[in-house]
Scaffold this motif. Structure first.
Motif, PDB file in Angstrom:
ATOM      1  N   MET A  52       2.325  -4.042 -10.757  1.00 45.65           N
ATOM      2  CA  MET A  52       1.478  -2.971 -10.241  1.00 45.65           C
ATOM      3  C   MET A  52       1.586  -2.902  -8.728  1.00 45.65           C
ATOM      4  O   MET A  52       1.422  -3.916  -8.043  1.00 45.65           O
ATOM      5  CB  MET A  52       0.012  -3.216 -10.628  1.00 45.65           C
ATOM      6  N   PRO A  53       1.850  -1.721  -8.181  1.00 46.30           N
ATOM      7  CA  PRO A  53       1.833  -1.587  -6.721  1.00 46.30           C
ATOM      8  C   PRO A  53       0.426  -1.764  -6.186  1.00 46.30           C
ATOM      9  O   PRO A  53      -0.559  -1.370  -6.827  1.00 46.30           O
ATOM     10  CB  PRO A  53       2.351  -0.163  -6.491  1.00 46.30           C
ATOM     11  N   ASP A  54       0.320  -2.377  -5.030  1.00 44.51           N
ATOM     12  CA  ASP A  54      -0.978  -2.551  -4.375  1.00 44.51           C
ATOM     13  C   ASP A  54      -0.877  -2.088  -2.940  1.00 44.51           C
ATOM     14  O   ASP A  54       0.044  -2.467  -2.202  1.00 44.51           O
ATOM     15  CB  ASP A  54      -1.409  -4.017  -4.383  1.00 44.51           C
ATOM     16  N   GLY A  55      -1.844  -1.256  -2.525  1.00 46.37           N
ATOM     17  CA  GLY A  55      -1.960  -0.873  -1.136  1.00 46.37           C
ATOM     18  C   GLY A  55      -0.855   0.050  -0.661  1.00 46.37           C
ATOM     19  O   GLY A  55      -0.095   0.622  -1.449  1.00 46.37           O
ATOM     20  N   ALA A  56      -0.778   0.190   0.633  1.00 46.63           N
ATOM     21  CA  ALA A  56       0.186   1.119   1.234  1.00 46.63           C
ATOM     22  C   ALA A  56       0.479   0.702   2.659  1.00 46.63           C
ATOM     23  O   ALA A  56      -0.357   0.091   3.338  1.00 46.63           O
ATOM     24  CB  ALA A  56      -0.365   2.537   1.211  1.00 46.63           C
ATOM     25  N   VAL A  57       1.690   1.047   3.110  1.00 48.23           N
ATOM     26  CA  VAL A  57       2.090   0.879   4.501  1.00 48.23           C
ATOM     27  C   VAL A  57       2.569   2.230   5.006  1.00 48.23           C
ATOM     28  O   VAL A  57       3.357   2.905   4.337  1.00 48.23           O
ATOM     29  CB  VAL A  57       3.214  -0.168   4.651  1.00 48.23           C
ATOM     30  N   SER A  58       2.077   2.646   6.153  1.00 50.53           N
ATOM     31  CA  SER A  58       2.465   3.940   6.707  1.00 50.53           C
ATOM     32  C   SER A  58       3.939   3.947   7.090  1.00 50.53           C
ATOM     33  O   SER A  58       4.562   2.889   7.276  1.00 50.53           O
ATOM     34  CB  SER A  58       1.605   4.276   7.933  1.00 50.53           C
ATOM     35  N   ALA A  59       4.495   5.140   7.241  1.00 48.67           N
ATOM     36  CA  ALA A  59       5.924   5.283   7.517  1.00 48.67           C
ATOM     37  C   ALA A  59       6.323   4.611   8.828  1.00 48.67           C
ATOM     38  O   ALA A  59       7.435   4.088   8.951  1.00 48.67           O
ATOM     39  CB  ALA A  59       6.308   6.764   7.543  1.00 48.67           C
ATOM     40  N   ASP A  60       5.409   4.602   9.809  1.00 48.39           N
ATOM     41  CA  ASP A  60       5.739   3.976  11.092  1.00 48.39           C
ATOM     42  C   ASP A  60       5.450   2.473  11.110  1.00 48.39           C
ATOM     43  O   ASP A  60       5.678   1.803  12.118  1.00 48.39           O
ATOM     44  CB  ASP A  60       5.008   4.669  12.244  1.00 48.39           C
TER      45      ASP A  60
END
Length: 510
Positions: free
Chosen positions: A428-436
């Protein structure tokens, strides 16, 4: 049947949790099978067990000191304040609803006594010693009729009581005498000794007061415990957060944690604060964020209200400006939800607001649901993009506690991949990181307790400042074990353990 000892205090925050932790470690060191127990805990700093049950963090520390895997039998009732004199009530690790203080104390608390009794029976069966912690003070006469955490539990567990007073705040002698005076005679008989806690100074100057106290109450003073700074042991609630507004170190990396009114699980950042090059400070209302190297939005028991707090106090504008100028930010759990476009609460699970606009730093929407997600997790990362660190690892541990489900409006890079959840294999994917790479959110509490990942983040921040990376310098588990041993050694030195053992071997009616 196990022997029991109970620690009660003249008030809240006198050191019951820490001294209970010390006794758990001492009895373990002496070869006893010892377990902690607190029937009812009120705290926002919680933990998830291997089976997905939620419990108070103080009993987790006590279990660790006892060499045990935490389980909800150690803390069957947990109250998590949500605001407006209301709390989420959690019984045996699972929420049963939100209740006002009036609803809980006058209508519900005694119904949980059967569950508490069953837990005590199991602990009596499986252990040699039970170290029981009370809550607040036993002389709160307005709460006594529905008490399920102090004297009623002492009687149920057949546990002698040690009464603790905090001398650092002043009025310790009066608080002991007053507490005993307000107890019923049978309750007063259960108190077998007094502990003076958090003492600073010359014990010889205190001795006349101790002699008076023993003469006045007829109870022995079992010990005078010195004030202990920087214990390195997880704290129970945000009251203790006031004692550590910043980390002990004043290193090159400045980390600003926004001190939200409903902050939860602030122990997420203790391991960061223990690093020699990290200076962790908590930004309170009215204080400026400044120009930190990293901003952290912590967990929250009420995401919408804490989001509005940021907005109404000018922190939203300041935070967004800093991120746009290149300052990285991490959001954990509630803080992660705040990073998105909006937070929706259609069933008013957390607040009276249907929708609150988020910070807009991640293109996501979080919707609150009635059921709570509670899991211990293991996670992996492959070429982790936050700060461009490229971290790769497959044994990150942590836990989830949240009501919201986060959905993305556009594709994003996940921060981590959950590979086990409450022992079950998942992907399962968790969280996110912005493109920058400047913004990261995750639902995983405890991510910074992972030594290699924590160091990778700190070293990336060092490189951004033109400093050389340090590599792994701390072993979190070893540091905790050393802290428990240090605490036990100090308490052994200043507490009459022979008399404690003698008290525990007496029938409680004598």
């Amino acid at each position: 049947m196990a022997k029991a000892i109970m620690l009660q205090g003249t008030s809240s925050h006198v050191g019951k949790s820490i001294l209970a932790t010390a006794l758990c470690r001492i009895f373990k060191q002496d070869g006893q099978r010892v377990t902690p127990f607190k029937s009812q805990n009120m705290a926002l700093n919680s933990y998830v067990t291997k089976t997905g049950g939620e419990m108070g963090r103080a009993q987790v520390a006590q279990a660790e000191a006892a060499g045990l895997e935490p389980n909800v039998d150690m803390n069957p009732v947990l109250l998590k304040p949500t605001g407006n004199s209301c709390s989420q009530v959690i019984v045996m690790g699972k929420p049963v609803g939100n209740m006002s203080a009036q609803e809980y104390h006058s209508g519900y608390s005694l119904t949980a006594l059967g569950v508490v009794s069953e837990c005590l029976q199991r602990l009596h069966r499986d252990f040699d010693v039970i170290v029981i912690e009370g809550a607040g003070g036993p002389a709160e006469v307005n709460l006594k009729a529905n008490d399920i955490v102090n004297m009623r539990i002492a009687k149920l567990a057949q546990a002698p009581v040690l009464l603790i007073a905090d001398i650092d705040r002043g009025g310790a002698l009066a608080s002991v005498v007053g507490t005993l005076e307000l107890l019923d005679p049978d309750e007063r008989d259960l108190v077998k000794g007094i502990i003076i806690n958090k003492f600073r100074g010359d014990i010889n100057l205190l001795q006349p007061a101790l002699d008076f106290l023993e003469s006045k109450t007829g109870k022995p003073v079992l010990g005078v415990i010195p004030h202990l700074d920087r214990l390195g042991i997880d704290d129970e609630d945000s009251v203790s957060l006031e004692d550590k507004q910043q980390s002990a170190t004043s290193g090159e990396i400045d980390i600003a944690v926004l001190r939200l009114p409903k902050i939860s699980n602030f122990t997420d950042f203790d391991a960061l604060g223990n690093e020699s090059d990290a200076h962790v400070r908590y930004v309170r209302q009215g204080e400026a964020i400044g120009k930190p190297d990293l901003i952290i939005l912590p967990g929250s028991k009420n995401t919408t209200e804490d989001l509005l707090y940021l907005r109404h106090n000018g922190y939203e504008q300041e935070l967004v400006r800093l991120v746009k100028s290149g300052t990285p930010v991490v959001g954990i759990c509630g803080g992660y939800q705040m990073l998105g476009r909006e937070v929706q609460d259609p069933d008013h699970t957390e607040s009276d607001f249907d929708t609150v606009m988020g910070l807009g730093l991640i293109d996501s929407i979080t919707v609150f649901a009635a059921d709570k997600v509670t899991h211990q997790v293991k996670a992996a990362a492959a070429n982790h993009r936050f700060l461009g660190i490229g971290y790769t690892g497959d044994n990150l541990t942590g836990y989830e506690i949240h009501m919201g489900r986060t959905q993305f409006m556009t594709p994003v890079d996940a921060a981590f991949t959950i590979v086990t959840r409450s022992g079950e294999q998942v992907a399962m994917p968790d969280g996110a990181v912005s493109a920058d790479g400047l913004v990261m959110g995750t639902y995983m509490h405890g991510v910074f307790d992972n030594d290699a990942y924590r160091r990778a983040v700190l070293d990336a921040l060092r490189v951004r400042k033109g400093l050389a990376p340090l590599g792994i310098t701390q072993n979190t588990e070893a540091r905790k074990a050393a802290a428990y041993d240090r605490l036990a050694a100090v308490v052994r030195q200043h507490l009459n353990m022979d008399l404690v053992h003698q008290i525990m071997n007496q029938p409680t009616g004598k």
